[in-house]
Design an enzyme around this catalytic site. Sequence first.
Site, mmCIF file in Angstrom:
data_model
loop_
_atom_site.group_PDB
_atom_site.id
_atom_site.type_symbol
_atom_site.label_atom_id
_atom_site.label_comp_id
_atom_site.label_asym_id
_atom_site.label_seq_id
_atom_site.Cartn_x
_atom_site.Cartn_y
_atom_site.Cartn_z
ATOM 1 N N SER A 161 42.191 29.061 39.271
ATOM 2 C CA SER A 161 41.973 27.714 38.742
ATOM 3 C C SER A 161 41.715 27.780 37.245
ATOM 4 O O SER A 161 41.287 28.815 36.716
ATOM 5 C CB SER A 161 40.760 27.081 39.439
ATOM 6 O OG SER A 161 40.357 25.879 38.810
ATOM 7 N N TYR B 273 31.990 27.414 42.505
ATOM 8 C CA TYR B 273 33.443 27.384 42.670
ATOM 9 C C TYR B 273 34.131 28.138 41.538
ATOM 10 O O TYR B 273 35.034 28.968 41.780
ATOM 11 C CB TYR B 273 33.909 25.936 42.713
ATOM 12 C CG TYR B 273 35.397 25.720 42.752
ATOM 13 C CD1 TYR B 273 36.101 25.819 43.949
ATOM 14 C CD2 TYR B 273 36.107 25.381 41.603
ATOM 15 C CE1 TYR B 273 37.476 25.595 43.997
ATOM 16 C CE2 TYR B 273 37.478 25.154 41.640
ATOM 17 C CZ TYR B 273 38.151 25.267 42.835
ATOM 18 O OH TYR B 273 39.517 25.038 42.872
#
Length: 299
Positions: A192, A205
């Site tokens: 990401s 995350y």
Amino acid sequence: MENDQYTQQDPARQYGQRDGQPVQQQEHPGHTGDMRPQPDHGERTYRGSGRLAGKRAVVTGGDSGIGRAVALAFAREGADVLISYLDEEEADAQQTLRLVADAGRRGVGMPGDITDEDHCKLLIERAVAELGGIDILANVAGYQMSQSDGLAGIDTAQLDRVFRTNIYAMFWLCKAAIPHLPAGGTIINTTSIQAYDPSPQLMDYAATKAAIVNVTKSLAANLADRGIRVNAVAPGAVWTPLIPATMPPEAVESFGDNSPIGRPGQPAELAPAYVFFASQESSFVTGEILGVTGGRPIS
């Protein structure tokens, strides 16, 4: 304006005038049918050219979002596909399987929770049994939960769930799949923009996504002599059910505004990156991270 990814156009306006998403929120894991606007998975636009003819693929999180777009693209490129998903995502998963079938390929659905090691092993075993083997493992499924208080808001249960979904499952699935992957097989992980530019409200995350970058590079070096390539895609802000299901409504409304293109990406815009890594076109590429971020740099 109907999107056609093969028609040259201004990417900022490819999905119409950019004015944010309507305020909305869902319970996790979220459902595609309740999203406004509806995400584009390439249903009307993705055109295959046989780049994965005869291949067998496993796609985690294949019920919706990026996973659905990847499963659809793989099928239209000629691959049979097994998708994994949570029990609560059955309706979305069935729609993905219909798209795979409409492409003339075999689709297999396997519900269950990849935070369980035994389930990960069974998932790979079922792919081998029903598809006849595995050529591609696409680790797409992920979990996040935004916390406005940052570290103070992250309890041990959330930390455990984020790491087990994003990191442990990737390890378990890779370990189970590698003995079945032939020379020429590929593993595609999903990191990401958060690995490079972490948001305070997604601290746990972001940490897992940074770890995925490291694991991808290490595993690529580990498997190179076996002819197995390992790469990763790094999405930016992408409009999937995870967003209204894990972020506060005000953040959903402005989601994607901070990209230079000025909007969130659509799942259909991510799928070609996975196809590239899965196909022989990327035969000299391993240990790489491909950013699909709307212009936000990864470094």
